[in-house]
Scaffold this motif. Structure first.
Motif, PDB file in Angstrom:
ATOM      1  N   PHE A 172       0.850  -1.183   0.000  1.00 50.32           N
ATOM      2  CA  PHE A 172       0.000   0.000   0.000  1.00 50.32           C
ATOM      3  C   PHE A 172       0.889   1.238   0.000  1.00 50.32           C
ATOM      4  O   PHE A 172       2.036   1.204   0.449  1.00 50.32           O
ATOM      5  N   PHE A 173       0.304   2.322  -0.492  1.00 49.42           N
ATOM      6  CA  PHE A 173       1.091   3.551  -0.659  1.00 49.42           C
ATOM      7  C   PHE A 173       0.837   4.517   0.482  1.00 49.42           C
ATOM      8  O   PHE A 173      -0.309   4.751   0.862  1.00 49.42           O
ATOM      9  N   LEU A 174       1.893   5.077   1.017  1.00 47.15           N
ATOM     10  CA  LEU A 174       1.767   6.115   2.039  1.00 47.15           C
ATOM     11  C   LEU A 174       2.708   7.254   1.724  1.00 47.15           C
ATOM     12  O   LEU A 174       3.843   7.010   1.312  1.00 47.15           O
ATOM     13  N   PRO A 175       2.281   8.475   1.938  1.00 45.66           N
ATOM     14  CA  PRO A 175       3.219   9.581   1.711  1.00 45.66           C
ATOM     15  C   PRO A 175       4.219   9.715   2.860  1.00 45.66           C
ATOM     16  O   PRO A 175       4.390  10.782   3.426  1.00 45.66           O
ATOM     17  N   GLN A 176       4.871   8.611   3.183  1.00 45.34           N
ATOM     18  CA  GLN A 176       5.845   8.596   4.271  1.00 45.34           C
ATOM     19  C   GLN A 176       7.247   8.456   3.702  1.00 45.34           C
ATOM     20  O   GLN A 176       7.424   8.121   2.542  1.00 45.34           O
ATOM     21  N   ASP A 177       8.238   8.708   4.579  1.00 41.46           N
ATOM     22  CA  ASP A 177       9.628   8.710   4.094  1.00 41.46           C
ATOM     23  C   ASP A 177      10.336   7.396   4.301  1.00 41.46           C
ATOM     24  O   ASP A 177      10.133   6.717   5.302  1.00 41.46           O
ATOM     25  N   ASN A 178      11.225   7.113   3.352  1.00 41.12           N
ATOM     26  CA  ASN A 178      12.283   6.122   3.566  1.00 41.12           C
ATOM     27  C   ASN A 178      13.570   6.882   3.326  1.00 41.12           C
ATOM     28  O   ASN A 178      13.633   7.709   2.421  1.00 41.12           O
ATOM     29  N   SER A 179      14.590   6.623   4.129  1.00 41.89           N
ATOM     30  CA  SER A 179      15.842   7.334   3.848  1.00 41.89           C
ATOM     31  C   SER A 179      17.015   6.388   3.972  1.00 41.89           C
ATOM     32  O   SER A 179      16.912   5.315   4.567  1.00 41.89           O
ATOM     33  N   ASN A 180      18.133   6.833   3.426  1.00 46.59           N
ATOM     34  CA  ASN A 180      19.264   5.928   3.322  1.00 46.59           C
ATOM     35  C   ASN A 180      20.572   6.718   3.308  1.00 46.59           C
ATOM     36  O   ASN A 180      20.729   7.651   2.529  1.00 46.59           O
ATOM     37  N   TRP A 181      21.489   6.355   4.177  1.00 47.03           N
ATOM     38  CA  TRP A 181      22.842   6.914   4.178  1.00 47.03           C
ATOM     39  C   TRP A 181      23.778   5.834   3.679  1.00 47.03           C
ATOM     40  O   TRP A 181      23.654   4.683   4.064  1.00 47.03           O
TER      41      TRP A 181
END
Lengths: 887, 267
Positions: free
Chosen positions: A698-707
């Motif tokens: 499902f789609f959410l306008p939430q973040d994924n981040s990556n260093w």
């Protein structure tokens, strides 16, 4: 010009010494001062400028012509001229010279009157040449000792070049190369590994690394620079063809025959250049650019991934930490033919034909130890897979120069791939399933490109592109998962994709800058049909039509100023998406105006190092794999469904790179750090039990981040005659999901991998190499305990070279996949003995692999909900005797 | 090559020997290891009174744009890495001959060294062999000669019309100015394109390399040979220890001087 005074003096001076029969003398000025550096010339004619012999007076003003030097003079009469800049010339004659006589001739020179010295200026023209600064060449014989290595092994050693050991991708100065050309001709395109992995090192004279490579000669100097390529300059043989045949035969431990046979054939002539390779092996080697053992995409597949339909149903295989050559239990047959025909100066035709057939046996055990919502349980699946891929492919390229300033290119590709995967699964050590997955893949691609060079710095390109991909899949699982009364469940799934694009590009360049503007439009249509059913009923069906269109304008500008290189670029587009769910009669449409800027900066710190940074913002659509509503059965325990959304994903990325290649000090340092954040993602909602896994995206306008951070340092230390290298990769990822009806969980994965490499370069016949690697992974969900794994790995090699003809390598690999479980250790031993007689065209080698006969390998991986142990079988111990013949 | 002859006659009245007379001869230096050549601009400055000269390699950048033109892409054999001529951090190769002192001082790059060195050696002994052929260069009548210098054979064309026993690079000692000298394999060529004789001091001067680079230690030619040996060995070991398969590496030097036997054996 000065005036000459002629003195005719006949001087005969007989020297009583019979030993010296030379001509000698002394030169003084009008005041009796001795004159050094006076030129004494011997001529045959008085007024001729032609000199036969000459000498100069020493610091005492004396000169001598030895008899042995002047004995070759035929003339009886010779002239001696004394000349010095700023003085008059004096000529004396020796008439009827007698060979037994010694002559003593003295000169007096008068200084010239000064006002006769005039300023003289004569200017010619320097020839006109402009040098290409873009090519560095390496002589192959400096990097190889005549052993039968492939050219890829030589390329790995060149300074500034890195080769990815899995895919064969080549990077030059940190940039991925466009292609590897043969004597300037692009035979392979992006599948250059066909050339690098198969062409023998001793067919190649030199390797050139080319900056600012332009495949289209009309665009050279106009196109955005920065493309790099390698060019192999082949040895000029007496014949126009060369090649090699390798035949290897041996035995596996279980009395199965081991084979590795390969033939390569290269022809070069003015009108035709071709390379053909044919191979068969069952020792785990992949001679083709296509990876059917793992899921690695070749460089070409990565670039074209936009045009392919999605492969929805997958076999469940994980990729090993051990090298493919240990775990790939195969039986591969591969044939490939590439040729460029230059029919006339304006027209050339290129063709590439591929055929591949393989049979890969994989036996894997997956054990998942789950901890979800304070519940612990274990799932175990023991799978026996036989993967049988088959591929036919033909490419055609026609290039026609319609005029001196225009070029028409047409590209066509046809590919048919069939993969049959029968599998047996033992679930949780209790239930047995058998399944067959049958995938067909038909792909057609054509492209028409017209390039017109408008002037020295301007060009126009118009292109039309069409591709079609049809991927029908059928999977049948026995016994049925859904119904006791049914024998089996059948899942049909078919993605299709049609892609059309037309665009026009305007390119311009001047001394300092380059720019490119493109206008165009594209349309892609991806219909999907799936049906899950058994003899009792239809369990689930899907049918949707997804179409996506763009009207776009992109611009790239590249500007050099002193040590800076600045390159901003942008993309503006009007995006339209339409998703029709035909069964539910639902339709979603979305229109977006998208602006995506990017900035690249590069600063040259000095001749050996630079700093570069990249900033970008993108908006992307989601893959059509997330658009089917109703469940699809993936394997005996997993079903997938989605809540589709046409919302876009916004991602920002920032990266900084430092590159230092100081060959004077034998020191290299690369360090880079990057951060990526994407807002708007598909997350998973998983329901996991001992027997089933249901996944909903499902789609959410939430973040994924990556260093991500990488450092590579290498230095040659003369004191210990060794190169030391330290490589460190680390990453931190933050992502979200829902598991077993939890709330939205915040998860973090930490990963660290450190490697230390040491290789000696002693002058004795024995040398050593060792690589030790430590890997750490930590996966956790907020407020819950972490899943941690630490592992060690060590590779040690002994290289023995007693003389030029014999060569022995013994190599050992040690793995400890989980420090907490020290009893699970794996120890591999391999040895290779090579013999190559000097200047003979043949060679032989004897290889023993997996001498300790490890028959399976284990690996541990962590996620936010589990620790998973993967166990898979390996190629058993074998020996192989190989004979090589070059012609 | 078209020759534009531009003769300017100035009568200079010189009283006494106070003023120095210079000659400036401009050469282009062509390095052609196959394929496309590298052209560098050089000048020989000869001081008659002090019997010394300097030869400077200005490099690629000094050639004006109008005098450059396009050539087709490379399809030849080897190509020299031109970058080292462009980015020397301002360093220019220079060779000064002191005929009265029988010495030669060079400022040049040494294999494996980052910065240029100042090297002192004796003027090399060149055993010229005069040949019969003649040629017209820039309207001067020249005669051919042959010599072997540090591992290469060269053909030189000299003109007795210009009574300067000097030439480009380390070449000298013919009874006239060397207008052109080329290695017999055609890889290295020096050829004149401009001759200016009897120019007064006002325009030119030769600064001794010792004074030009006071912070650089002057090394002998034996030191240079040892540096080359040491750096070659270091490079060989470095490549060996980075090389996963081959266990023998050869480093070949392809500069203008291939060996230094004349120095090692004594002139």
């Amino acid at each position: 010009m000065g005036t000459k005074h002629f003195f005719f003096l006949l001087l005969f001076t007989v020297n009583s010494q019979l030993i010296a029969q030379d001509i000698s003398g002394e030169v003084k000025d009008g005041n009796g001062k001795k004159l050094p550096f006076v030129n004494i010339l011997i001529k045959e004619k008085e007024d001729s400028k032609k000199i036969i012999f000459f000498t100069q007076t020493d610091r005492e003003g004396k000169f001598i012509f030895y008899k042995k030097t002047i004995i070759s003079i035929e003339n009886d009469s010779i002239y001696l001229e004394a000349s010095l800049n700023g003085y008059n010339e004096v000529i004396k004659m020796i008439r009827q010279r007698e060979l037994t006589k010694t002559y003593n001739i003295n000169f007096i020179l008068q200084r010239l009157q000064v006002q006769k010295l005039q300023e003289i200026i004569i200017v010619g023209k320097i020839p006109k040449f402009k040098i290409s600064k873009d090519t560095i060449s390496f002589k192959v014989k400096q990097y190889v000792d005549g052993s039968e290595t492939k050219i890829e092994d030589v390329i790995k050693n060149l300074p500034g070049i890195d080769v990815n050991s899995t895919t064969g991708e080549i990077l030059y100065k940190g940039k991925s190369i466009e292609t590897v050309t043969l004597d300037g001709d692009n035979l392979f395109g992006f599948n250059y590994t066909l050339g690098t992995k198969n062409i023998n090192a001793d067919m190649v004279e030199q390797i050139e690394a080319i900056d600012n490579y332009a495949e289209n000669p009309l665009l050279k100097g106009i196109e955005q620079g920065g493309k790099v390529s390698l060019n192999l300059k082949l040895k000029k043989n007496k014949t126009n063809y060369s090649g090699n045949i390798t035949a290897g035969f041996g035995m596996f431990d279980l009395d199965k025959i081991a084979t590795d046979i390969q033939g390569n054939f290269l022809t070069t002539s003015a009108a035709l250049k071709s390379f053909a390779t044919l191979s068969q092996n069952n020792i785990g080697i992949n001679h083709s650019p296509f990876d059917y053992f793992g899921f690695n995409l070749s460089i070409e597949q990565q670039k074209e991934s936009n045009y392919f339909a999605k492969k929805n149903l997958h076999e469940t295989i994980f990729t090993n930490a051990v090298t493919m050559s240990r775990a790939n239990i195969n039986n591969q047959f591969f044939g490939n033919y590439n040729a460029i025909f230059k029919l006339n100066p304006k027209l050339s035709v290129k063709t590439n034909i591929y055929y591949l057939q393989d049979r890969i046996n994989i036996n894997q055990l997956f054990q998942n130890n789950y901890t979800i919502n304070n519940q612990n349980f274990v799932t175990k699946d023991n799978t026996f897979i036989t993967k049988k891929p088959q591929q036919y492919r033909g490419d055609l390229e026609i290039k026609y120069n319609t005029s001196k300033t225009s070029l028409l290119e047409y590209n066509l590709r046809l590919r048919q791939e069939n993969i049959k995967i029968p599998t047996i699964i033992i679930q949780n050590e209790t239930e047995d399933f058998s399944s067959i997955l049958h995938t067909k893949d038909f792909y057609l691609k054509q492209n028409l490109l017209w390039t017109k060079k408008l002037s020295d710095g301007k060009a126009l390109q118009v292109s039309l592109f069409h591709s079609f991909n049809d991927l029908p899949q059928t999977s049948s699982i026995t016994p049925s998962v859904f119904d006791e009364n049914s024998i089996n469940d059948i899942q049909e799934s078919e993605f299709k994709k049609t892609f059309l694009e037309g665009k026009a590009t305007y390119l311009g360049s001047s001394k300092r800058d380059k720019y490119t503007f493109t206008f165009g439009a594209n349309l892609s249509q991806s219909p999907f049909v799936s049906r899950l059913f058994n003899s009792e009923n239809t369990i689930s069906e899907n049918k949707f039509d997804y179409s996506k269109s763009n009207i776009f304008n992109t611009g790239v500008y590249n500007f050099s100023y002193g040590k800076w290189q600045i390159s901003p670029s942008y993309s503006i587009r009007l995006l339209n998406q339409n998703l029709e769910q035909n069964i539910e009669n639902q339709e979603q449409t979305q229109n977006n105006f998208i602006f995506e800027p990017t900035l690249n900066l590069k600063y040259k710190l000095n001749s050996v190092s630079f700093l570069s940074t990249n900033l970008g913002y993108n908006q992307n659509t989601n893959t059509e794999q997330y658009f089917f509503l109703n469940q699809v059965l993936m394997n005996n325990r997993t079903t997938v469904s989605n809540l589709p959304s046409l919302n876009l994903q916004n991602s920002q990325r920032y990266s900084l790179l430092y590159f230092n290649n100081d060959l004077y000090n034998q020191f290299q340092l690369n360090a880079d750090i990057s951060y990526q954040k994407s807002t708007g993602n598909y997350f998973t909602n998983q329901n996991i039990t001992e027997n089933t896994t249901q996944i909903e995206y499902f789609f959410l306008p939430q973040d994924n981040s990556n260093w991500n951070m990488n450092i590579q340092v290498s230095k040659y230390i003369p004191f210990i005659e060794s190169t030391l290298k330290l490589i460190s990769n680390s990453s931190i990822s933050n992502f979200k999901n829902i598991v077993n009806n939890s709330a939205l969980r915040l998860n973090e994965n930490q990963f660290l991998r450190n490697s230390f490499f040491w290789k000696t370069a002693f002058d004795i016949p024995i040398n050593f190499e060792n690589t030790i690697t430590y890997q750490y992974s930590n996966s956790k969900s907020k407020n819950l305990s972490a899943f941690i794994n630490k592992s060690w790995q060590n590779t040690f090699r002994i290289i023995l070279k007693p003389n030029k003809k014999w060569f022995l390598i013994v190599s050992s690999d040690y793995y400890l996949p989980n420090i907490e479980q020290s009893e699970q250790q794996f120890y591999f031993l391999d040895a290779t003995l090579r013999h190559k007689p000097k200047n003979k065209k043949w060679g032989a080698s004897f290889t023993m692999r997996n001498i300790t006969n490890e028959n399976n390998f284990e690996q541990v991986q962590t996620s936010d909900i589990s620790t998973t142990i993967f166990k898979s079988n390996l190629l058993p111990r074998y020996f192989l005797l190989n004979l090589m013949w070059n012609f | 090559m078209k020759i534009l002859i531009n003769i300017a006659l100035f009568l200079t009245f010189i009283f006494g020997f106070g003023q120095n007379q210079y000659s400036e001869i401009k050469y282009y230096f062509k390095i052609n290891n196959g394929g496309s050549p590298v052209i560098l601009d050089c000048a020989l400055l000869y001081n008659e009174n002090d019997n010394k000269s300097t030869f400077i390699n200005f490099g690629f950048n000094s050639i004006p744009e109008e005098q450059k033109t396009e050539i087709d892409d490379i399809n030849g054999d080897l190509l020299v890495n031109v970058e080292k001529y462009d980015d020397n951090n301002g360093q220019k190769p220079e060779y000064q001959k002191f005929f009265l002192k029988d010495s030669l001082v060079s400022h040049e790059s040494v294999y494996g060294e980052k910065k240029y060195h100042v090297i002192l050696e004796k003027l090399p002994t060149l055993r010229w062999e005069i040949l019969n052929d003649t040629l017209n260069i820039l309207n001067f009548k020249t005669q051919k000669a042959k010599v072997n210098f540090r591992g290469r054979d060269y053909f030189a064309w000299f003109s007795t019309e210009i009574k300067i026993s000097d030439g480009p690079y380390k070449f000298y000692g013919l009874p006239g100015l060397i207008l052109k000298i080329q290695s017999t394999d055609s890889k290295y060529t020096f050829e004149v394109y401009s001759v200016k004789l009897n120019i007064s001091e006002k325009h030119f001067s030769i600064t001794n390399l010792k004074e030009k680079y006071p912070n650089k230690k002057i090394i002998s030619i034996n030191d240079k040979v040892n540096l080359i040996k040491k750096n070659t060995e270091k490079e060989r070991k470095f490549r060996l220890s980075n090389n996963p398969n081959a266990t023998e590496i050869k480093i070949e030097h392809s500069g203008i001087e291939l060996n230094y036997e004349d120095v090692i054996n004594g002139n």
